[in-house]
Motif scaffolding. Structure first.
Motif, PDB file in Angstrom:
ATOM      1  N   LYS A   4     -37.674  47.969  -7.151  1.00  6.28           N
ATOM      2  CA  LYS A   4     -37.761  46.528  -7.412  1.00  6.28           C
ATOM      3  C   LYS A   4     -37.006  45.824  -6.283  1.00  6.28           C
ATOM      4  N   THR A  32     -37.948  39.131  -6.797  1.00  6.48           N
ATOM      5  CA  THR A  32     -37.239  38.093  -7.528  1.00  6.48           C
ATOM      6  C   THR A  32     -36.113  37.598  -6.637  1.00  6.48           C
ATOM      7  N   LYS A  51     -28.598  38.909 -14.910  1.00 11.90           N
ATOM      8  CA  LYS A  51     -29.762  38.566 -15.728  1.00 11.90           C
ATOM      9  C   LYS A  51     -31.025  39.246 -15.196  1.00 11.90           C
ATOM     10  N   GLU A  54     -30.294  43.548 -15.706  1.00 17.45           N
ATOM     11  CA  GLU A  54     -30.212  44.125 -17.048  1.00 17.45           C
ATOM     12  C   GLU A  54     -31.542  44.676 -17.561  1.00 17.45           C
ATOM     13  N   PRO A  55     -32.644  43.946 -17.455  1.00 24.25           N
ATOM     14  CA  PRO A  55     -33.893  44.519 -17.981  1.00 24.25           C
ATOM     15  C   PRO A  55     -34.446  45.678 -17.147  1.00 24.25           C
ATOM     16  N   LEU A  56     -33.916  45.910 -15.960  1.00 21.15           N
ATOM     17  CA  LEU A  56     -34.423  46.970 -15.086  1.00 21.15           C
ATOM     18  C   LEU A  56     -33.832  48.337 -15.396  1.00 21.15           C
ATOM     19  N   GLY A  57     -32.771  48.366 -16.197  1.00 19.36           N
ATOM     20  CA  GLY A  57     -32.163  49.650 -16.549  1.00 19.36           C
ATOM     21  C   GLY A  57     -31.752  50.429 -15.318  1.00 19.36           C
ATOM     22  N   ASP A  59     -33.913  51.684 -13.111  1.00 18.47           N
ATOM     23  CA  ASP A  59     -34.956  51.648 -12.088  1.00 18.47           C
ATOM     24  C   ASP A  59     -34.318  51.455 -10.717  1.00 18.47           C
ATOM     25  N   ARG A  83     -24.483  51.082 -10.841  1.00 23.96           N
ATOM     26  CA  ARG A  83     -25.928  51.315 -10.756  1.00 23.96           C
ATOM     27  C   ARG A  83     -26.226  52.261  -9.598  1.00 23.96           C
TER      28      ARG A  83
END
Length: 139
Positions: A4, A32, A51, A54-57, A59, A83
């Motif tokens: 990403k 993004t 923000k 967080e939803p990417l875990g 990845d 991370r």
């Protein structure tokens, strides 16, 4: 899985770079953006980045920041310990973003090395070619 892509900058540079990349490669670019404002400071910029992360875990994520040592880059660097699949590049430029969009490279460290080279090679002094005496006067 391709990493990403998150672009981070002071002001709107990152957002405008994405828009410029879209003019060239269309919707191939999936990035993004974190645009730091004058009032964000370290904490506000960190909140914006978290923000998105967080939803990417776990990845793989590649962050390209505008300026080494600047707040956006420093905020990104602070997330690297937590991370293991996060990489950070500084020196955001259009050539790097376009290459990130079109590159078939999926392995994050290989992509980072490629984009680092692309970014460095995008900076070049442009000069007019020298003409010899015969070329100058031919019509």
């Amino acid at each position: 899985m391709k990493p990403k892509l998150i672009l981070m900058s002071h002001g709107k540079m990152a957002a405008e770079t994405v828009q410029s990349a879209k003019m060239i490669v269309g919707d191939l670019i999936e990035a993004t953006v974190v645009s730091m404002t004058e009032v964000d400071g370290l904490s506000g910029t960190t909140d914006k980045l978290l923000k998105l992360l967080e939803p990417l875990g776990n990845d793989p994520v590649l962050i390209i920041a505008d300026l080494k040592g600047g707040t956006p880059c420093n905020v990104a660097l602070m997330q690297m310990n937590a991370r293991p699949n996060l990489r950070v590049l500084s020196g955001l430029n259009l050539a790097m973003v376009i290459e990130a969009a079109v590159s078939p490279i999926e392995e994050i460290d290989e992509l980072v090395d490629c984009l680092s080279d692309i970014g460095k090679n995008a900076v070049e002094k442009i000069e007019l070619p020298e003409l010899d005496d015969e070329e100058e006067y031919e019509e």
